[in-house]
Design a protein around this motif. Structure first.
Motif, PDB file in Angstrom:
ATOM      1  N   GLY A 158       0.934  -0.718   0.239  1.00 12.54           N
ATOM      2  CA  GLY A 158      -0.005  -0.034   0.129  1.00 12.54           C
ATOM      3  C   GLY A 158       0.754   1.628   0.076  1.00 12.54           C
ATOM      4  O   GLY A 158       0.683   2.491  -0.270  1.00 12.54           O
ATOM      5  N   LYS A 159       1.931   1.703   0.550  1.00 14.84           N
ATOM      6  CA  LYS A 159       2.542   2.449   0.666  1.00 14.84           C
ATOM      7  C   LYS A 159       3.347   3.252  -0.896  1.00 14.84           C
ATOM      8  O   LYS A 159       3.509   3.797  -0.930  1.00 14.84           O
ATOM      9  CB  LYS A 159       3.715   1.800   1.596  1.00 14.84           C
ATOM     10  CG  LYS A 159       4.895   3.352   2.014  1.00 14.84           C
ATOM     11  CD  LYS A 159       5.901   2.780   3.081  1.00 14.84           C
ATOM     12  CE  LYS A 159       7.208   4.069   3.147  1.00 14.84           C
ATOM     13  NZ  LYS A 159       8.081   3.386   4.139  1.00 14.84           N
ATOM     14  N   THR A 160       3.679   1.452  -1.467  1.00 16.53           N
ATOM     15  CA  THR A 160       4.276   2.203  -2.921  1.00 16.53           C
ATOM     16  C   THR A 160       3.076   2.663  -3.527  1.00 16.53           C
ATOM     17  O   THR A 160       3.237   3.620  -5.328  1.00 16.53           O
ATOM     18  CB  THR A 160       4.645   0.611  -3.127  1.00 16.53           C
ATOM     19  OG1 THR A 160       3.688  -0.217  -3.606  1.00 16.53           O
ATOM     20  CG2 THR A 160       5.615  -0.138  -2.646  1.00 16.53           C
ATOM     21  N   PHE A 161       1.905   2.434  -2.922  1.00 18.23           N
ATOM     22  CA  PHE A 161       0.522   2.645  -4.501  1.00 18.23           C
ATOM     23  C   PHE A 161       0.081   4.603  -3.664  1.00 18.23           C
ATOM     24  O   PHE A 161      -0.756   4.641  -3.540  1.00 18.23           O
ATOM     25  CB  PHE A 161      -0.075   1.740  -4.259  1.00 18.23           C
ATOM     26  CG  PHE A 161      -1.527   1.385  -5.148  1.00 18.23           C
ATOM     27  CD1 PHE A 161      -1.291   1.256  -6.791  1.00 18.23           C
ATOM     28  CD2 PHE A 161      -3.255   2.517  -4.829  1.00 18.23           C
ATOM     29  CE1 PHE A 161      -1.970   1.784  -7.320  1.00 18.23           C
ATOM     30  CE2 PHE A 161      -3.704   2.683  -6.131  1.00 18.23           C
ATOM     31  CZ  PHE A 161      -3.009   1.809  -7.510  1.00 18.23           C
ATOM     32  N   ARG A 162       0.692   4.766  -2.430  1.00 20.95           N
ATOM     33  CA  ARG A 162       0.046   6.367  -1.955  1.00 20.95           C
ATOM     34  C   ARG A 162      -0.358   6.833  -3.231  1.00 20.95           C
ATOM     35  O   ARG A 162      -1.113   7.729  -2.847  1.00 20.95           O
ATOM     36  CB  ARG A 162       0.748   6.761  -0.920  1.00 20.95           C
ATOM     37  CG  ARG A 162       0.753   5.439   0.287  1.00 20.95           C
ATOM     38  CD  ARG A 162       1.040   6.382   1.808  1.00 20.95           C
ATOM     39  NE  ARG A 162       0.484   6.979   1.917  1.00 20.95           N
ATOM     40  CZ  ARG A 162      -0.553   7.252   2.424  1.00 20.95           C
ATOM     41  NH1 ARG A 162      -0.631   6.210   3.192  1.00 20.95           N
ATOM     42  NH2 ARG A 162      -0.839   8.826   3.003  1.00 20.95           N
ATOM     43  N   LYS A 163       1.523   7.156  -3.692  1.00 18.45           N
ATOM     44  CA  LYS A 163       1.315   8.211  -5.027  1.00 18.45           C
ATOM     45  C   LYS A 163       0.088   8.167  -5.543  1.00 18.45           C
ATOM     46  O   LYS A 163      -0.811   9.170  -6.426  1.00 18.45           O
ATOM     47  CB  LYS A 163       2.774   8.044  -5.404  1.00 18.45           C
ATOM     48  CG  LYS A 163       3.587   9.327  -4.941  1.00 18.45           C
ATOM     49  CD  LYS A 163       4.245   9.454  -5.394  1.00 18.45           C
ATOM     50  CE  LYS A 163       6.238   9.901  -4.575  1.00 18.45           C
ATOM     51  NZ  LYS A 163       6.876  10.469  -5.298  1.00 18.45           N
ATOM     52  N   ALA A 164      -0.142   7.157  -6.534  1.00 17.09           N
ATOM     53  CA  ALA A 164      -1.471   6.903  -7.438  1.00 17.09           C
ATOM     54  C   ALA A 164      -2.736   7.099  -7.113  1.00 17.09           C
ATOM     55  O   ALA A 164      -3.480   7.762  -7.889  1.00 17.09           O
ATOM     56  CB  ALA A 164      -1.218   5.427  -7.648  1.00 17.09           C
ATOM     57  N   ALA A 165      -2.968   6.418  -5.325  1.00 15.82           N
ATOM     58  CA  ALA A 165      -3.712   6.747  -4.955  1.00 15.82           C
ATOM     59  C   ALA A 165      -4.275   8.568  -4.616  1.00 15.82           C
ATOM     60  O   ALA A 165      -6.043   8.396  -4.171  1.00 15.82           O
ATOM     61  CB  ALA A 165      -4.410   6.233  -3.073  1.00 15.82           C
ATOM     62  N   ASP A 166      -3.001   9.283  -4.420  1.00 16.66           N
ATOM     63  CA  ASP A 166      -3.280  10.756  -4.353  1.00 16.66           C
ATOM     64  C   ASP A 166      -4.398  11.522  -5.767  1.00 16.66           C
ATOM     65  O   ASP A 166      -5.082  12.666  -5.609  1.00 16.66           O
ATOM     66  CB  ASP A 166      -2.630  10.984  -4.240  1.00 16.66           C
ATOM     67  CG  ASP A 166      -1.362  11.682  -3.564  1.00 16.66           C
ATOM     68  OD1 ASP A 166      -2.202  10.734  -2.278  1.00 16.66           O
ATOM     69  OD2 ASP A 166      -0.047  11.824  -2.845  1.00 16.66           O
ATOM     70  N   ALA A 167      -4.225   9.920  -6.596  1.00 17.16           N
ATOM     71  CA  ALA A 167      -5.146  11.004  -7.483  1.00 17.16           C
ATOM     72  C   ALA A 167      -7.120  11.163  -7.294  1.00 17.16           C
ATOM     73  O   ALA A 167      -7.826  11.836  -7.956  1.00 17.16           O
ATOM     74  CB  ALA A 167      -5.126  10.126  -8.741  1.00 17.16           C
ATOM     75  N   LEU A 168      -6.813  10.541  -6.063  1.00 18.66           N
ATOM     76  CA  LEU A 168      -8.770  10.894  -5.620  1.00 18.66           C
ATOM     77  C   LEU A 168      -8.530  12.021  -4.921  1.00 18.66           C
ATOM     78  O   LEU A 168      -7.619  12.653  -3.951  1.00 18.66           O
ATOM     79  CB  LEU A 168      -8.610   9.342  -4.400  1.00 18.66           C
ATOM     80  CG  LEU A 168      -9.133   7.970  -4.703  1.00 18.66           C
ATOM     81  CD1 LEU A 168      -8.568   7.346  -4.337  1.00 18.66           C
ATOM     82  CD2 LEU A 168     -10.659   8.162  -5.683  1.00 18.66           C
TER      83      LEU A 168
END
Length: 469
Positions: A158-168
């Motif tokens: 999940g930590k590696t995906f945080r930047k992608a989730a910033d699109a929300l």
């Protein structure tokens, strides 16, 4: 709170320890889980410490500490198991600017090391201010069983995906995404490997990006009488998800602390015969935040449906077409009657019980006093302290027995709970002498169980075991 809990970044920083025995080993087993640079000063260090040094896991200096040895260290542990040596080495470390912990010496320590549940990068720290290490270990053992081993890998992915989730959008949209990941998609796919989890994250993000923002909603939540253990599970979930909490004056601090730290907390306290936020203002607050899209918890003491002016607030949100629901709570009468060991109803005594308020919007509330004055009647009177003399006068005017038992329970279910056992004729004087300042519920027609059993032929005031004055 004497020790403020924080997580200190030690990556690449120095941690110095003095000592080479069992106490040093216990600390080093924990410290070696970090990415700090660890230096140990010890003569004749234990074989395990020597082995760690040979493996390059730490630096071992086989001598006693000297001034300057703790320079640039973030933390220092005095683990010499000798009071005089601990005092000497900790003094050196303080002079060198390090934070000092003296093993098994809370008084001379600047920080303490908590019990830790390690699901790296998820870390749970448990502290008891050094007062109950056995309790801390018991809590640790319980959490070790509850937290799945897969929690760590899920967090790392999940930590590696945080930047992608910033699109929300920031706030609720992101929280909903991560909640779905950690409690849904993630645990379901982790057994198939990290690639499967990454694919699930991509799919989940696409789904959340397509979702419309969740509309505002109002939960009317009964907070119970004050003990957080009496809060319902549904109420706890509502608090955990709330963006805004609008609470009454009587809500206990331990319950307020269960709300999300980021939630907006608004005190909408109302006090009988005292300064209050008007009901119109409270209604406007609820509507304003719900219309902005917030998940609002309107937190009411006891049960929201009992003397909580709930209908006025429901009417206000309904007029704005805002969705709402009610989360029941334990009303104060239930907690208070449990405190005195009685039942609200009893065969051959009373087949009904009345829930009354001591005062309403116009002042002291009027009731069917003639019916209440009959033998065997039981009533739970909310907000009855200031109206005690009025209630006494009305009941005795209508023929109530002056020896009718009356019990007042202050701060029901809370640590500061007090119980006053008296009779109708002595009620105002007993209340004045008790100097009760907290919320109180008055039982007309009920004595504490031990007082009632002491003289079954007559009810009169007997000090209760929990009486605190």
């Amino acid at each position: 709170m004497d020790h403020f809990p924080i997580f200190l970044r030690v990556e690449g920083r120095r941690i110095v320890l003095s000592g080479g025995g069992d106490a040093a080993l216990a600390k080093l087993r924990l410290l070696l889980k970090t990415t700090a640079h660890i230096t140990v000063f010890a003569r004749g260090a234990a074989p395990e410490i020597q082995a760690w040094a040979e493996e390059g896991k730490l630096r071992l200096v086989e001598r006693g500490m000297a001034p300057g040895d703790a320079l640039c260290a973030a933390l220092f542990y005095a683990a010499d198991e000798d009071d005089a040596e601990d005092a000497r080495t900790s003094a050196i470390a303080r002079a060198d600017g390090a934070l000092v912990n003296v093993v098994d010496n809370l008084e001379d320590s600047q920080f303490i090391t908590p019990a830790i549940v390690d699901r790296d990068p998820v870390t749970v720290a448990i502290g008891t201010e050094g007062a109950a290490p056995v309790l801390a270990r018991a809590i640790k053992a319980d959490l070790e069983e509850r937290l799945p081993a897969a929690l760590g890998p899920l967090a790392r992915i999940g930590k590696t995906f945080r930047k992608a989730a910033d699109a929300l959008p920031f706030g609720r949209a992101r929280r909903d995404f991560w909640r779905d990941y950690y409690f849904g998609a993630g645990p379901k796919t982790i057994r198939n490997g990290e690639v499967a989890v990454q694919e699930a994250l991509d799919t989940l993000l696409a789904d959340h990006l397509d979702r419309k923002a969740r509309p505002g909603h109002v939960h009317f939540v009964g907070a119970g009488p004050g003990d957080p253990d009496l809060l319902t599970m549904k109420a706890r979930r509502a608090l955990d998800e709330a963006d805004v909490v609008i609470h009454d004056r009587l809500i206990s601090q331990p319950i307020l602390e269960l709300a999300r730290r980021e939630a907006i907390m608004i005190d909408a306290g109302k006090e009988g015969f005292g300064p209050s936020m008007s009901q119109t203002e409270i209604n406007a607050l609820i509507v304003h935040h719900a219309r902005s899209g917030a998940q609002v918890v309107r937190l009411k003491s006891g049960d929201a449906t009992v003397f909580g002016r709930l209908d006025e607030e429901i009417d206000a949100v309904s007029a704005e077409r805002i969705s709402w629901d009610i989360v029941p709570g334990i009303t104060s009468a239930s907690a208070a009657v449990a405190a005195i060991g009685q039942s609200l109803t009893k065969r051959e005594r009373n087949s009904s019980v009345r829930f009354l308020t001591g005062h309403d919007m116009k002042g002291f509330a009027d009731h069917d006093w003639a019916a209440l004055a009959r033998p065997g009647e039981v009533a739970a009177i909310y907000m009855g302290k200031k109206s005690a003399r009025f209630i006494q006068g009305r009941l005795m005017m209508h023929g109530a027995d002056r020896h009718t038992p009356v019990t007042v329970v202050e701060n029901a279910s809370r640590p500061e709970e007090r119980i006053l056992a008296t009779t109708l004729d002595a009620l105002p004087a007993a209340l004045a002498a008790a100097e009760m300042t907290g919320p109180a519920l008055t039982f007309y027609g009920l004595a504490p169980r031990d007082a009632a059993q002491a003289r079954p032929d007559i009810d009169f005031p007997v000090p209760h075991a929990k009486e605190a004055f």
